[in-house]
Scaffold this active site. Structure first.
Site, short mmCIF file in Angstrom:
data_model
loop_
_atom_site.label_atom_id
_atom_site.label_comp_id
_atom_site.label_asym_id
_atom_site.label_seq_id
_atom_site.Cartn_x
_atom_site.Cartn_y
_atom_site.Cartn_z
N CYS D 33 49.10 39.80 31.53
CA CYS D 33 48.45 39.91 32.82
C CYS D 33 48.02 41.34 33.14
O CYS D 33 47.52 41.60 34.22
CB CYS D 33 49.34 39.34 33.92
SG CYS D 33 50.98 40.02 33.89
N CYS D 59 51.26 42.07 40.42
CA CYS D 59 51.16 41.04 41.44
C CYS D 59 52.30 41.17 42.44
O CYS D 59 53.19 42.00 42.29
CB CYS D 59 51.19 39.67 40.79
SG CYS D 59 52.81 39.24 40.13
N CYS D 103 56.97 37.68 35.36
CA CYS D 103 56.81 38.97 36.04
C CYS D 103 58.16 39.66 36.16
O CYS D 103 58.25 40.90 36.13
CB CYS D 103 56.22 38.80 37.43
SG CYS D 103 54.82 37.68 37.49
S1 FES Z 1 51.25 38.20 37.22
FE1 FES Z 1 51.39 40.01 36.12
S2 FES Z 1 53.29 40.82 36.78
FE2 FES Z 1 53.08 39.02 37.93
#
Ligand code: FES
Ligand SMILES: Cc1ncc(COP(=O)(O)O)c(C=O)c1O
Ligand SMILES: Cc1ncc(COP(=O)(O)O)c(C=O)c1O
Ligand code: FES
Lengths: 145, 387, 387, 145
Positions: D33, D59, D103
């Protein structure tokens, strides 16, 4: 879905019934939808159709076209009756839905079958009249997907 | 006096006012994207998950096994094509019946073009599939058995539990098209060994354009509509939140009232059947007399044709159908009536009347009175009658 | 004071009250089966045909070329899979772009598994597809070119007319996913040489769960949902009459107000873009500045991440999105932003704000004021900023 | 979508910032991500973590787990800090949505990376600590359809 004229002829069909000693009678059927129409003609010595009667096992359009066909042929000569095509019947009824066009063929074929019977019985030949078919084949092609 | 009697509830139903009420806020107030991050969208997501819960428990399964679709046809297409594709390495043979809805039959025909083989089982004169026949049709390459829960035309309820058991004994997936049966009769996917089940909202006083497919947990099934990640990546498309909320409400009411409706409608059904059998000659009941949907009445009246009957009934304010709902624009005689052994001319003279819980006995009396006259009138025009 | 500012209209919109009003009778009053013989069903049929008429004329074609579906995703799946199957004897090559919606891209991926070959065209830094590239990609076995009318994330409007002309010069079918553009900017399928066009009701203040596919007359296209004979045998399933009626109304209003909306929204759009560019450092506008949907604003804010921004905006009552609507549940950076050449970290910091005609300048001021603070706050937490 | 605790730590993150002369600092990133977390630790001569600070590009869940992780390790010994796993952080936050579980791995790995840095600088070995990875791979498998 049907025009007012169709509905009128369906609800109040003209000339429903049988005839005692018809000059000609013809029965035709439609393989695709399993419907059957019988047409009786009373034809005088001058070859004029005095009366037509019918019995129909079929959909609303079949009943209405039978009824209209009997009205259209009455008073006509045998030769003129040949011009009462399915198109003529449909026009007289202000049209039919596309899926019902073939029903009007039943009426045309029933007239032809009755005329053929009349011709056979009287040993005459009617110009342009073909022997009746037992089954009316689907004439239009349906769209293919 | 002309009344209005709607007896085509197997085709589609009136949406209950409570259902419309439940949907309304989701059009103009809670309209956010259910897949979004913002709280406003999460409200939609919650509504969807609540609906999934209601529906899951209505057939004895977890919410997470329910996937929303646009209706019964999509569910049927998805189940069949999805299994066919996911299991093609195992085999390419599918077993179904001759009396399925076109959403199944035409999908099978499509799969045949793609190289699959389909066995279409016969049914008996009542429309029942024999579990023995199912067993005999199984081959080593059979990947799916699909048998409808109840038939949409003649109302016959199939021996689903037995067929499910046979499927599972042989390690074969079992799908049932329950579009007509869902929320009308009890269904338990565990007890009945059902792996996939199709249903449609508008058959149970819910909205049109919404339905679902139950997919047993762990079952591999290819997606049918590819795209966004909705429905846990299995069915793309922005969620139809008002539709889902409406379905939720419709299911809730349908399940709560099911026993009562079954009782009421079965009684009315049997009353109408009895009056027709007593008062109209040459009338034949189609479908099983007992193993039958509570709301289904289907008769053939010899010597006459269905459409003519429908138009005349309509003139008296009575809505009925002939052949299956989706094909009453068509000319072919019902494949279901042919499958139970009726000849073409008789199959053409069928009438299906399907009840709702709003129908009264008085209305049915009105129907029989008109039906008697109509049948008599059409027979008097028929070249086949008393010939 | 906390306001509520909905700026996710590219994801889905509020249904107009007039649309709900138009739909209402079709739930509880005019609920009959549109394919039935009875007059009560013919009323539904008439409503459907009226809608087809409205929609046909909105894109310059006959009513009979419009086929209702459950939404944009279904329309896209149908167009691609339907052409692929019908024309496979002619060839198995499809041309599309890297910035299509997943409803196109995932369907293409599926077709690749089925043995089709797909060319995914690059776009320039503004997201524009080059007609020259389209021409170069054409092969003797190319059967379909599918290029979206306008991109859902960055709002760029593609040179559809030129691409359509190229497709038709080469005798190749041309599909456009107009889900974002339909009823927002003028479309003429004849002038633009479009053979197939997808649209979805809920993007234009119409209901969710309804959409359509325009299919050029005479074009062979395999069915996607098999079953009943609805939609002239091309798309099975009981017609979603309330949805269709709602879509009719929504289109009618959207077309009548289009010019005015374009003017109003473009002005507001440019105002918001200007304020952001003036007041927030390291902010990059994504998408073409002029060839752009009137309601689309898309920025990348360096050093920060999209979801965090969305949550903070939400806390201020502002609904926005990051990446495409359907995948904001996902973690992948937007394929569209990668395609216009942004590196991963920057692509992660995108914000899409999409207007409706109800938005005011005051609301946008409120948005910028909050956005400035939010961006500053998140940057102060970021290990990438001033590092 | 997030629990109240997550939202609280996201809105009011504890211990955001940098540290002048950290005993250990670690930066980790998540390939999938594109998010990045940096953790600073101030560790006293008894091996007790006196303070932790963080900076995160990520996020909401990443920010909240960073914040919670700094609170959880503060006051712990280096050895105890190793037990602040992603599961422990998630539990302290009353859970995370399934799609966000990974995450929390960022936080776990950031602690480990900072501890590794501290161990390297001081030439000690911490029982059970593995060298930091540059990229946190996706540990869970996503369902395939
Ligand atoms: S979606 Fe990347 S750290 Fe949460
Ligand atoms: C360009 C584009 N195509 C297709 C779709 C899918 O439409 P729907 O969600 O109505 O199925 C969308 C909307 O999400 C879109 O923006
Ligand atoms: C048994 C059965 N299956 C499938 C369908 C199709 O459902 P829908 O029209 O909601 O797509 C119907 C209804 O027409 C049905 O009765
Ligand atoms: S005569 Fe058979 S459908 Fe009309």
């Amino acid at each position: 879905m049907y025009s007012e004229k169709v509905m009128d002829h369906f609800q109040n069909p003209r000339n429903v019934g049988e005839m005692e000693n018809p000059s000609g009678v013809g029965t035709v059927g439609n393989a695709k939808c399993g419907d059957i129409m019988r047409m009786y003609l009373d034809i005088d010595e001058n070859g004029i159709i005095k009366e037509a009667k019918f019995k129909t096992f079929g959909c609303g359009a079949a009943v209405a076209t039978s009824s209209m066909a009997t009205e259209l042929v009455a008073g006509k000569t045998v030769q003129e009756a040949l011009e009462v095509t399915n198109k003529a019947v449909m026009e007289a009824l202000d049209g039919l839905p596309p899926v019902k066009v073939h029903c009007s063929l039943l009426a045309e074929q029933a007239i032809h079958a009755a005329l053929w019977d009349y011709a056979q019985k009287n040993g005459i030949k009617i110009e342009g009249l073909e022997p009746p078919v037992n089954d009316i084949e689907e004439l239009e092609e349906e769209e293919e997907y | 006096m002309k009344e209005f009697v709607y007896l085509d509830n197997a085709a589609t139903t009136k949406v209950r006012p409570e259902v419309v009420e439940a949907m309304l806020p989701y059009f103009t107030e809670i309209y956010g994207n259910a897949s979004a991050v913002y709280d406003f969208g999460q409200k939609c997501k919650q509504a969807i998950e609540d609906a999934r819960e209601t529906i899951g428990s209505s057939i004895g399964t977890k919410a997470s096994n329910i996937y929303f679709t646009a209706g019964g046809s999509e569910s049927d297409n998805w189940a069949l094509k999805g299994v066919a594709e996911a299991y093609k390495d195992k085999g390419k043979h599918i077993i179904t019946t001759k009396i399925e809805h076109h959403a199944i039959l035409h999908t099978c025909a499509y799969l045949e073009q793609q190289g699959y083989e389909v066995t279409y089982l016969d049914v008996d004169a009542d429309g029942l599939v024999s579990p023995e026949d199912v067993k005999k049709a199984i081959r080593p390459d059979t990947i799916l058995i699909s048998v409808m829960f109840a038939n949409n035309e003649i109302g016959t309820i199939e021996p689903i539990e037995e067929i499910g058991a046979i499927a599972h004994e042989h390690g074969i997936l079992f799908h049932t098209d329950a579009v007509q049966a869902y929320a009308q009769v009890p269904i338990d996917v565990e007890k009945m060994h059902i792996d996939l089940l199709s249903a449609s909202g508008h058959k149970l006083n819910g909205p049109k354009g919404i339905g679902f497919l139950y997919i047993r947990q762990g079952l591999k099934l290819k997606s049918f509509i590819h795209g966004g990640a909705q429905e846990r990546k299995r069915r793309a498309g922005t969620e139809n939140v008002p539709g889902i909320v409406g379905l939720d409400k419709a299911v809730e009411i349908a399940m709560a009232t099911m026993d009562e409706r079954i009782k009421k409608e079965s009684e009315l059904r049997d009353y109408l059947i009895a009056r027709i059998e007593d008062e109209i000659p040459f009338a034949k009941l189609n479908g099983h007399r007992v193993k039958r949907l509570p709301n289904n009445i289907n008769f053939c009246f010899r010597f006459i044709e269905g459409e003519s009957m429908l138009i005349m009934l309509d003139m008296a304010g009575i809505c009925g159908s002939s052949g299956s709902a989706c094909t009453s624009g068509s000319l072919d005689p019902s494949h279901v009536l042919l499958a139970i052994g009726l000849p073409h001319e008789i199959a053409h003279g069928s009438l299906r009347l399907t009840l709702s819980d709003e129908i009264t006995k008085e209305q049915l009396d009105y129907v029989v009175d008109h039906l008697k006259e109509i049948v008599a009138k059409l027979r008097s025009m028929s070249p086949l009658y008393e010939d």
